[in-house]
Every structure is written in C-alpha cells, then in structure tokens.
Design a protein around this motif. Structure first.
Motif, PDB file in Angstrom:
ATOM      1  N   ALA A   1      -6.147   1.960 -18.294  1.00 50.83           N
ATOM      2  CA  ALA A   1      -6.673   3.129 -18.998  1.00 50.83           C
ATOM      3  C   ALA A   1      -6.356   4.433 -18.272  1.00 50.83           C
ATOM      4  CB  ALA A   1      -8.178   2.994 -19.187  1.00 50.83           C
ATOM      5  N   HIS A   2      -6.189   4.372 -16.948  1.00 55.31           N
ATOM      6  CA  HIS A   2      -5.918   5.588 -16.170  1.00 55.31           C
ATOM      7  C   HIS A   2      -4.429   5.927 -16.147  1.00 55.31           C
ATOM      8  CE1 HIS A   2      -5.582   2.117 -13.550  1.00 55.31           C
ATOM      9  NE2 HIS A   2      -4.964   2.822 -12.619  1.00 55.31           N
ATOM     10  N   TRP A   3      -3.583   5.034 -16.620  1.00 52.35           N
ATOM     11  CA  TRP A   3      -2.144   5.290 -16.664  1.00 52.35           C
ATOM     12  C   TRP A   3      -1.764   5.903 -18.013  1.00 52.35           C
ATOM     13  CZ3 TRP A   3       2.456   4.082 -13.773  1.00 52.35           C
ATOM     14  CH2 TRP A   3       2.207   3.683 -12.462  1.00 52.35           C
ATOM     15  N   PRO A   4      -0.660   6.651 -18.052  1.00 51.30           N
ATOM     16  CA  PRO A   4      -0.247   7.269 -19.321  1.00 51.30           C
ATOM     17  C   PRO A   4      -0.048   6.265 -20.448  1.00 51.30           C
ATOM     18  CG  PRO A   4       0.889   8.336 -17.516  1.00 51.30           C
ATOM     19  CD  PRO A   4       0.156   7.161 -16.918  1.00 51.30           C
ATOM     20  N   HIS A   5       0.472   5.072 -20.156  1.00 46.13           N
ATOM     21  CA  HIS A   5       0.702   4.117 -21.246  1.00 46.13           C
ATOM     22  C   HIS A   5      -0.573   3.385 -21.647  1.00 46.13           C
ATOM     23  CE1 HIS A   5       0.844   1.656 -17.706  1.00 46.13           C
ATOM     24  NE2 HIS A   5       1.246   0.557 -18.307  1.00 46.13           N
ATOM     25  N   GLY A   6      -1.690   3.697 -20.989  1.00 41.44           N
ATOM     26  CA  GLY A   6      -2.980   3.163 -21.404  1.00 41.44           C
ATOM     27  C   GLY A   6      -3.734   4.089 -22.337  1.00 41.44           C
ATOM     28  N   ARG A   7      -3.166   5.267 -22.618  1.00 44.61           N
ATOM     29  CA  ARG A   7      -3.820   6.224 -23.508  1.00 44.61           C
ATOM     30  C   ARG A   7      -3.597   5.826 -24.967  1.00 44.61           C
ATOM     31  NH1 ARG A   7      -4.714  10.661 -20.113  1.00 44.61           N
ATOM     32  NH2 ARG A   7      -3.193  10.895 -18.409  1.00 44.61           N
ATOM     33  N   SER A   8      -4.315   6.491 -25.853  1.00 44.11           N
ATOM     34  CA  SER A   8      -4.065   6.317 -27.287  1.00 44.11           C
ATOM     35  C   SER A   8      -2.697   6.887 -27.615  1.00 44.11           C
ATOM     36  CB  SER A   8      -5.149   7.011 -28.100  1.00 44.11           C
ATOM     37  OG  SER A   8      -5.270   8.376 -27.715  1.00 44.11           O
TER      38      SER A   8
ATOM     39  N   ALA B   1      11.444   6.692  -7.275  1.00 44.00           N
ATOM     40  CA  ALA B   1      11.324   5.522  -6.402  1.00 44.00           C
ATOM     41  C   ALA B   1      10.705   4.338  -7.149  1.00 44.00           C
ATOM     42  CB  ALA B   1      10.481   5.875  -5.171  1.00 44.00           C
ATOM     43  N   ALA B   2       9.691   4.615  -7.965  1.00 41.61           N
ATOM     44  CA  ALA B   2       9.027   3.541  -8.713  1.00 41.61           C
ATOM     45  C   ALA B   2       9.978   2.926  -9.731  1.00 41.61           C
ATOM     46  CB  ALA B   2       7.780   4.083  -9.403  1.00 41.61           C
ATOM     47  N   GLU B   3      10.790   3.750 -10.353  1.00 42.46           N
ATOM     48  CA  GLU B   3      11.743   3.242 -11.344  1.00 42.46           C
ATOM     49  C   GLU B   3      12.802   2.358 -10.704  1.00 42.46           C
ATOM     50  OE1 GLU B   3      11.324   7.090 -14.384  1.00 42.46           O
ATOM     51  OE2 GLU B   3      12.851   7.050 -12.813  1.00 42.46           O
TER      52      GLU B   3
ATOM     53  N   LEU C   1      -3.027   8.245  -7.681  1.00 41.41           N
ATOM     54  CA  LEU C   1      -3.025   9.570  -8.291  1.00 41.41           C
ATOM     55  C   LEU C   1      -3.586   9.501  -9.714  1.00 41.41           C
ATOM     56  CD1 LEU C   1      -2.257  12.566  -8.430  1.00 41.41           C
ATOM     57  CD2 LEU C   1       0.069  11.857  -9.076  1.00 41.41           C
ATOM     58  N   ALA C   2      -3.218   8.469 -10.462  1.00 37.64           N
ATOM     59  CA  ALA C   2      -3.704   8.324 -11.833  1.00 37.64           C
ATOM     60  C   ALA C   2      -5.220   8.235 -11.864  1.00 37.64           C
ATOM     61  CB  ALA C   2      -3.081   7.086 -12.486  1.00 37.64           C
ATOM     62  N   LYS C   3      -5.818   7.555 -10.908  1.00 38.86           N
ATOM     63  CA  LYS C   3      -7.276   7.435 -10.859  1.00 38.86           C
ATOM     64  C   LYS C   3      -7.931   8.781 -10.551  1.00 38.86           C
ATOM     65  CE  LYS C   3      -7.238   2.557  -9.549  1.00 38.86           C
ATOM     66  NZ  LYS C   3      -7.433   1.569  -8.476  1.00 38.86           N
ATOM     67  N   ARG C   4      -7.328   9.569  -9.677  1.00 39.67           N
ATOM     68  CA  ARG C   4      -7.889  10.891  -9.376  1.00 39.67           C
ATOM     69  C   ARG C   4      -7.769  11.823 -10.582  1.00 39.67           C
ATOM     70  NH1 ARG C   4      -4.816  10.206  -4.704  1.00 39.67           N
ATOM     71  NH2 ARG C   4      -3.503  12.029  -5.129  1.00 39.67           N
ATOM     72  N   LEU C   5      -6.632  11.757 -11.263  1.00 35.87           N
ATOM     73  CA  LEU C   5      -6.449  12.582 -12.458  1.00 35.87           C
ATOM     74  C   LEU C   5      -7.433  12.172 -13.555  1.00 35.87           C
ATOM     75  CD1 LEU C   5      -2.544  12.692 -12.587  1.00 35.87           C
ATOM     76  CD2 LEU C   5      -4.070  14.604 -12.043  1.00 35.87           C
ATOM     77  N   GLU C   6      -7.674  10.886 -13.684  1.00 36.81           N
ATOM     78  CA  GLU C   6      -8.633  10.399 -14.669  1.00 36.81           C
ATOM     79  C   GLU C   6     -10.023  10.964 -14.395  1.00 36.81           C
ATOM     80  OE1 GLU C   6      -9.813   6.085 -16.601  1.00 36.81           O
ATOM     81  OE2 GLU C   6      -9.797   6.281 -14.416  1.00 36.81           O
TER      82      GLU C   6
ATOM     83  N   ALA D   1       0.822  -1.209   0.000  1.00 39.17           N
ATOM     84  CA  ALA D   1       0.000   0.000   0.000  1.00 39.17           C
ATOM     85  C   ALA D   1       0.855   1.258   0.000  1.00 39.17           C
ATOM     86  CB  ALA D   1      -0.934  -0.010   1.206  1.00 39.17           C
ATOM     87  N   ASN D   2       2.113   1.134   0.453  1.00 37.62           N
ATOM     88  CA  ASN D   2       2.981   2.312   0.550  1.00 37.62           C
ATOM     89  C   ASN D   2       3.991   2.393  -0.597  1.00 37.62           C
ATOM     90  OD1 ASN D   2       1.889   3.319   3.000  1.00 37.62           O
ATOM     91  ND2 ASN D   2       3.048   1.779   4.150  1.00 37.62           N
ATOM     92  N   SER D   3       3.904   1.475  -1.547  1.00 39.62           N
ATOM     93  CA  SER D   3       4.877   1.504  -2.629  1.00 39.62           C
ATOM     94  C   SER D   3       4.639   2.729  -3.515  1.00 39.62           C
ATOM     95  CB  SER D   3       4.784   0.233  -3.465  1.00 39.62           C
ATOM     96  OG  SER D   3       3.637   0.263  -4.282  1.00 39.62           O
ATOM     97  N   ALA D   4       5.695   3.148  -4.197  1.00 40.21           N
ATOM     98  CA  ALA D   4       5.582   4.322  -5.070  1.00 40.21           C
ATOM     99  C   ALA D   4       4.588   4.053  -6.205  1.00 40.21           C
ATOM    100  CB  ALA D   4       6.957   4.669  -5.629  1.00 40.21           C
ATOM    101  N   ILE D   5       4.576   2.830  -6.720  1.00 39.49           N
ATOM    102  CA  ILE D   5       3.663   2.519  -7.816  1.00 39.49           C
ATOM    103  C   ILE D   5       2.223   2.567  -7.348  1.00 39.49           C
ATOM    104  CG2 ILE D   5       2.902   0.661  -9.356  1.00 39.49           C
ATOM    105  CD1 ILE D   5       5.832   0.006  -9.832  1.00 39.49           C
ATOM    106  N   THR D   6       1.950   2.090  -6.126  1.00 39.61           N
ATOM    107  CA  THR D   6       0.589   2.176  -5.585  1.00 39.61           C
ATOM    108  C   THR D   6       0.153   3.625  -5.460  1.00 39.61           C
ATOM    109  OG1 THR D   6       0.828   0.107  -4.355  1.00 39.61           O
ATOM    110  CG2 THR D   6      -0.895   1.619  -3.623  1.00 39.61           C
ATOM    111  N   LYS D   7       1.046   4.480  -4.986  1.00 41.10           N
ATOM    112  CA  LYS D   7       0.712   5.892  -4.848  1.00 41.10           C
ATOM    113  C   LYS D   7       0.484   6.536  -6.219  1.00 41.10           C
ATOM    114  CE  LYS D   7       3.170   6.440  -0.458  1.00 41.10           C
ATOM    115  NZ  LYS D   7       4.317   7.063   0.244  1.00 41.10           N
TER     116      LYS D   7
END
Length: 502
Positions: free
Chosen positions: A284-291, A69-71, A13-18, A3-9
C-alpha cells in the motif's frame, strides 16, 4: 533483500512518504468537516509546509540513482511494476520546484476556503480574484509539466489524475456521447412521462429526521461491505471520501425534505471507500499499491450507486430496511415500481452531484470543455459564467446566468485546484457499466444475490480483478484483464437504453 539494497532504501522512503500523506489527508478531512473558520490561515500554512516536505523527499535527486540501481537488480513482475510506477511518479513530481508546490498549495487552500465562505451567497465577484490567481497558477503548472513530459498542457494536467488520458482520445468519445445524450434525454423523458401518466409519482412522506437518515445510510454501508473498524461517516458541505485505507473518512449532506439524494450520495462514496479499504495492504505504501487513477476510482463509486443501488433487485432487498429505519410511514403503501420511479427519475437540473445517470455526463462534458479552454487560454476566468450558461442552455435547456451558487461555484474541484479531474467521472460511468456486464457474464446469479442482500460475490469479483491490482497495470490493460476487452462505451449506452427506455 539486503539492508543496503536500493529496493530496501526505496521501501523505507515509501513508508516515510506514506506517513506524510496520512497527515495531509487527515488535516484535509478535518478542514472540511470540523475546523472552525478562524483556523483557516494556519491550516493553509501547515498543509503547504507538509506539501513542501513531501515534494522535497519524493523528488530528491538521489531517488533517480536508487531507481536505476533497483531496476538493475533481479526483480519479479510485481516489483518491476512498482519500479515503473515509481519512475512515472518521480518524473511527474520533479517537474515542479518545492517553492512552486508551496505557492500552489497555499493558493488552493485560500481559494477553497473563500469558496466555502462565498458559495452560499453566490458571490462570484468576491471569489473571482482568488479563482483568477488559481487559473494563472494552473496554466503555469500545465506549462511546466507539458515541457517535462512532452505532452499538451491539458494532457499534462490529466496525467496527474488519470495516467494515460489524452484529450485527443477523450474529446471524440465525449462528442459522440454528447450527441447521443442530447437525443436520448428527451426520448427518455417522454417515455418517463408516459409511464407517470399511468402511475403518478408518489410523494415522499417528509420530514425525514437526519439521525434516522444517517442510521439508514450506515446500515446500507455495512451491508454492501464497508468496514467500520477502518472508517466512518460525517457531514460536510460537499460529499467526499478521504483518509487512508486503514482510516477512511466519508461525508454526505442531508435534507429533511427527502432521503434518496443523501442515501445515494452515501452509497456513491462507499464505492470509493471499498476500493481504498481493499487495496493490497502489503504494498500500500508503494506507488503500484495505490488505486489506478481516478476514472477507475470513479467506476467503483458509480458501480455501487448506479449499477447496484438503482437496480430493481437492490430495492427488493432495501425497501424493508427503509421501513425499519425511517418508519413504515416513510413509504406507506408503496410497491417496488413506486420506489423505482424515484430512483430512476430523469430530470434536467443544475446540480451535478444530484443529477441522474442519463444527464450527469452532460454536466461533466460541460466542465471538461470549459477547463480545457481555461488551460489553453481560449477562455478567461472572468468569462466562465457566460460560457457555463451557454453550454447549460445547449445541453440541458437550463440557465445559470443569475445563479452562480448553482452554476460555476457549485463544485469544490476548481477552487481546490483539481483541473483535469472532471473527465474521470464520465469515463468512470462507462467503465462501471463494462464491469457490470463482465460480472453478469461471470456470475449469473448476481441479481438474485442482490435480492437477498448478498454482496459478497460482487465484492469478491471486484477485489480480485480491480481492488487487489492496485496500480500494477495501466488503466486500459487493467480493464482488459478484468473484462476481456478494452474501453467500450457501448455497455454504458446499452445500460441507459435498457433502464430508461425498457
């Protein structure tokens, strides 16, 4: 992942931006389709506020730390692609301050609303002050982006619509295509004249009631795969496809004098809609899920409109559908050659969205050259009508000097601030032809499928090779993976010669 990983965070955030993007998109659709004129001022305030909120969230300084951190975490190839794309977007986004974004969106909204009011009258002088302000803001933006990205100003603008596009690479391709088309269009017109002398163009049996046209359009949308549980068709001044993957909003415009222009517009936007509806839902909510950029997006709309909907095989299937929805009298006594004469008709015209596929690239190249000069300062906003007229005369032998409505005021793109967008249209046409060549290679029965109204195979191929890939790969790599070769304009040139000189 914890739950505290950088990717989870980042995922949260991606869901809120979506969610914010969803709200922005629907407000934009409503503004174009339903909003009364008196709602414009407050709508501009609401959308500029949302844009500022999005910018602050997506450009927050702590995201740089989260990405780093995620990278550093163990990631599979798909997540690595997601992080690369997020970092690319973050770098682009943080070029601009929240205050600048608010000012930009406000200027765009006001210019677009004024354009909608003044375009029917062709009132260029009334529109010019807003347009001049928008051009100045665009130059400011181009400078900020160019400094941050290490690109030329116009390249920095194109990067927002089609990552990787560079004027140094596009201009020679467009120059070559322009030379080809300036010779090809007269040749194709002469060939067409010979054919029409033997078999004259049959007139359409107007009027065509708008409700019947809409029913026909809906039937064809459904046949080629559009999901009406997650989308709808409306009417607006300028056809577009908007919304979000689970709620696609498409529009068209109608005239009772003929039905083909609107129908082809519907099928064009359906190509966009199919792409959006079939993006990978789990990311879909992540940048690489976009067109993957606007040239690929435009390739999908042009694939449906040009490669499918203007083919002889499509019309073998479609003619009974036209009779069913518009009435037998609509094309009474017509044979396949008669309808193909209409859908393959080449005409020099003023309106880009109504242009045939042979003349359309010249409309795009004209705009590309003008907007590039606007950004560099080689051309001022007040001089656009004269520049437009000069290029229209050279490329298509037509004049717009006393017709602003059908000249530089005809498109919504510049009033809405979309400068750097137009190259994608012609790049999309070239990609569409390249995809069709690959599909014919991989699926030899594709033309027979169209004769029978079967579009599942076509959609499955594009879903596998284009739609499901999102933005996992840069455009050149995506195209090479799909077709086995890099960007190649020869397929488009071959397509035009076969269709219009055969």
């Amino acid at each position: 992942m914890s739950a505290n990983s950088a990717i989870t965070k980042l995922d949260d955030l991606a869901k809120r931006l979506e969610a914010i993007e969803h709200a922005q998109s629907m407000l934009g659709v409503d503004e174009a389709v339903m909003m009364p004129t008196g709602g414009g001022e407050k709508r501009a305030e609401a959308m500029s506020t949302l844009a500022g909120m999005y910018h602050e969230m997506a450009g927050a300084p702590e995201i740089a730390d989260l990405l780093a951190a995620a990278e550093a975490e163990p990631n599979d190839a798909l997540m690595q692609a997601g992080l690369r794309e997020w970092r690319r977007e973050y770098t682009n986004l943080t070029c601009l301050s929240s205050d600048f974004v608010r000012r930009k969106v406000n200027a765009q909204m006001r210019a677009e609303q004024l354009w909608r009011e003044l375009r029917p009258k062709g009132d260029w002088q009334g529109f010019l002050p807003a347009f001049e302000g928008l051009v100045e803001m665009t130059r400011e933006e181009a400078g900020l982006r160019a400094e941050a990205l290490g690109l030329d100003p116009y390249d920095a603008l194109m990067e927002q619509f089609d990552p990787g596009n560079r004027a140094a690479e596009i201009t020679p391709v467009f120059d070559e295509l322009k030379v080809f088309l300036k010779d090809f269009v007269p040749e194709a017109l002469a060939h067409q004249e010979e054919k029409l002398a033997k078999r004259p163009l049959k007139p359409l049996n107007a009027p065509f009631p708008i409700e019947k046209q809409k029913a026909l359009g809906l039937a064809m949308m459904e046949a080629v795969g559009f999901d009406f549980d997650h989308g709808r068709l409306d009417t607006s001044h300028h056809p577009f496809c908007g919304g979000v993957p689970t709620d696609i909003r498409m529009t068209t415009r109608y005239t009772e004098g003929e039905f083909l222009t609107s129908l082809m517009g519907i099928l064009h936007e359906t190509g966009h809609g199919l792409y959006e509806q079939n993006r990978p839902a789990d990311i879909a909510h992540w940048p690489h899920g976009r067109s993957r950029g606007m040239s690929v997006h435009e390739s999908q709309s042009l694939f449906v409109e040009k490669q499918i909907a203007r083919s002889a095989e499509f019309w073998e299937w479609a003619m009974p559908l036209v009779r069913e929805h518009l009435g037998e009298e609509a094309i009474e006594g017509w044979e396949l050659k008669d309808v193909l004469a209409h859908v393959h008709l080449i005409q020099r015209g003023l309106i880009r969205v109504d242009a045939d596929e042979a003349t359309y690239p010249l409309h795009v190249i004209l705009r590309y050259e003008i907007e590039k000069d606007l950004v560099s300062g080689a051309l001022e906003a007040r001089d656009v009508p004269e520049a437009w007229d000069a290029k229209m005369r050279e490329y298509l032998g037509l004049s717009t000097i006393d017709n602003m409505k059908d000249g530089p005021m005809q498109d919504v793109h510049w009033p809405s601030g979309a400068i750097g967008y137009f190259p994608s249209y012609t790049l999309g046409a070239v990609i569409a032809a390249q995809l069709w060549a690959a599909i014919e290679r991989d699926t030899p029965d594709v033309r027979e499928d169209m004769r029978q109204g079967r579009f599942v195979g076509l959609n499955d191929w594009r879903r596998e090779h284009i739609w499901s890939q999102g933005s996992r790969y840069p455009t050149p790599e995506l195209l090479e993976r799909a077709t086995g070769e890099r960007f190649n304009a020869e397929h488009f040139i071959t397509h035009l010669k076969q269709r219009y000189l055969g």
